[in-house]
Scaffold this active site. Structure first.
Site, PDB file in Angstrom:
ATOM      1  CB  ALA A  24      -1.071  -0.026   1.185  1.00  0.00           C
ATOM      2  CB  THR A  28       0.706   6.682   0.353  1.00  0.00           C
ATOM      3  OG1 THR A  28       2.189   6.635   0.187  1.00  0.00           O
ATOM      4  CG2 THR A  28       0.356   5.509   1.291  1.00  0.00           C
ATOM      5  NE  ARG A  36      -0.946  -4.393   9.320  1.00  0.00           N
ATOM      6  CZ  ARG A  36      -1.376  -4.336   8.189  1.00  0.00           C
ATOM      7  NH1 ARG A  36      -0.843  -3.959   7.205  1.00  0.00           N
ATOM      8  NH2 ARG A  36      -2.247  -5.414   7.927  1.00  0.00           N
ATOM      9  CB  ILE A 105      -7.038  -4.370  -3.733  1.00  0.00           C
ATOM     10  CG1 ILE A 105      -7.447  -3.236  -2.849  1.00  0.00           C
ATOM     11  CG2 ILE A 105      -6.858  -5.598  -2.860  1.00  0.00           C
ATOM     12  CD1 ILE A 105      -8.539  -3.511  -1.695  1.00  0.00           C
ATOM     13  CG  HIS A 123      -3.331  -9.328  -0.236  1.00  0.00           C
ATOM     14  ND1 HIS A 123      -2.704  -8.534   0.301  1.00  0.00           N
ATOM     15  CD2 HIS A 123      -2.905 -10.774   0.034  1.00  0.00           C
ATOM     16  CE1 HIS A 123      -2.189  -9.126   1.236  1.00  0.00           C
ATOM     17  NE2 HIS A 123      -2.072 -10.537   1.068  1.00  0.00           N
ATOM     18  CB  CYS A 134     -23.362 -18.786  -7.718  1.00  0.00           C
ATOM     19  SG  CYS A 134     -23.526 -16.807  -8.179  1.00  0.00           S
ATOM     20  CB  CYS A 156     -26.015 -13.293  -6.059  1.00  0.00           C
ATOM     21  SG  CYS A 156     -25.535 -14.066  -7.665  1.00  0.00           S
ATOM     22  CB  SER A 197       5.064  -3.896   1.637  1.00  0.00           C
ATOM     23  OG  SER A 197       4.536  -4.978   2.501  1.00  0.00           O
ATOM     24  CB  SER A 198       4.249  -2.719   7.167  1.00  0.00           C
ATOM     25  OG  SER A 198       3.135  -3.793   6.992  1.00  0.00           O
TER      26      SER A 198
END
Ligand code: APR
Length: 254
Positions: A24, A28, A36, A105, A123, A134, A156, A197-198
């Site tokens: 993430a 930023t 975090r 994402i 992820h 489904c 759905c 990334s942490s």
């Protein structure tokens, strides 16, 4: 810093199979908060409220999840790739990028110009929605329109099952194919670059370790310290955008 940039550019010239691992912190500078850091998502929400077990077991949790997901989606939809995303797209054009393993994402690697076959979204993605029963797939904007019309937790059209953004929540099974692919690519690369990334969420965070143990050079570019800094060959605690911009500039100077 200059010395480290030169060293990294040197390694990029002498290695053949690069894997870039992103989190993430890469986005930023595109206006999407990370998880975090102060002011990050988990600073404002309790992550336990959003684990997968809660989502499948209670309507109230699904409503709460969609409120948070809707708040996260808007900045993601508007966001544009930053210098670091663009540098990674350039790395692909240079021909040695084996793949990008991303925890993100937001789909910004694609917006930056990386090809679909190079990006492993371990992820999942927030850019579409799936039925948990489904697996029917829905366009995210179409579902957001239902939320705007007052639907609290969409279901759905075919089977009535709960709909969820196609992201991987805590406690949700990891996507098998993507995870296996990411493991094998991490074990076969000769340079592994972590950006933003942490490195605290597993199994994703075990990939730098696998790469290092398989003999790859391990580089970490992250604003704050990570648990893997000691075993990395080079660590830069700085902003991803300007740092990646400088590395690419140095690399192209040859
Ligand atoms: N440049 C470099 N590093 C940055 C920047 C920046 N512009 N902005 C933030 N960072 C760093 C922060 O210092 C932090 O260590 O990025 C890191 C982001 O860490 P997290 O917020 O923990 O994000 P990430 O590592 O991607 O989280 C992993 O956790 O919540 C789950 O599923 C979610 O994929 C996510 C996973």
């Amino acid at each position: 810093m200059e010395e480290k940039i030169e060293q990294i550019a040197g390694w990029l010239m002498t290695t053949e199979r690069w894997v870039v691992f992103t989190g993430a912190g890469l986005s930023t500078e595109s206006g999407i908060p990370d998880f975090r850091s102060p002011g990050g998502l988990w600073d404002r929400y309790n992550p336990q409220d959003f684990d997968f077990q809660n989502f499948i077991s209670s309507q109230a949790s699904r409503v709460k999840y969609w409120e948070m997901a809707t708040e996260m989606y808007e900045p993601m939809k508007q966001a544009q790739p930053n210098l670091a995303h663009l540098a990674i797209a350039e790395m692909e054009r240079l021909g040695k990028l084996d793949c990008i393993i991303t925890q993100n994402i937001d789909g910004l690697h694609f917006k930056a110009g990386n090809s679909a076959e190079k990006v492993i979204e371990i992820h999942g993605t927030a850019m579409h929605v799936s039925c948990l029963h489904c697996q029917k797939r829905y366009n995210r904007d179409a579902i957001q329109a239902r939320i705007k019309e007052g639907v609290k937790a969409p279901t759905c059209d075919d089977c009535g099952g709960p709909l969820k953004p196609a992201t991987i929540s805590f406690g949700q099974p990891m996507p098998e194919m993507e995870t296996q692919e990411a493991y094998s690519r991490s074990s076969r690369c000769d340079l592994f670059m972590v950006i933003g990334s942490s490195l605290v969420v597993h199994p994703a965070a075990s990939m730098p370790l696998i790469a290092k143990q398989s003999g790859a050079k391990l580089l970490i570019i992250n604003r704050d310290p990570t648990p893997y800094d000691d075993m990395a060959d080079i660590v830069i605690h700085g902003q991803a955008g300007p740092t990646m911009g400088n590395i690419l500039k140095k690399l192209k100077q040859g």
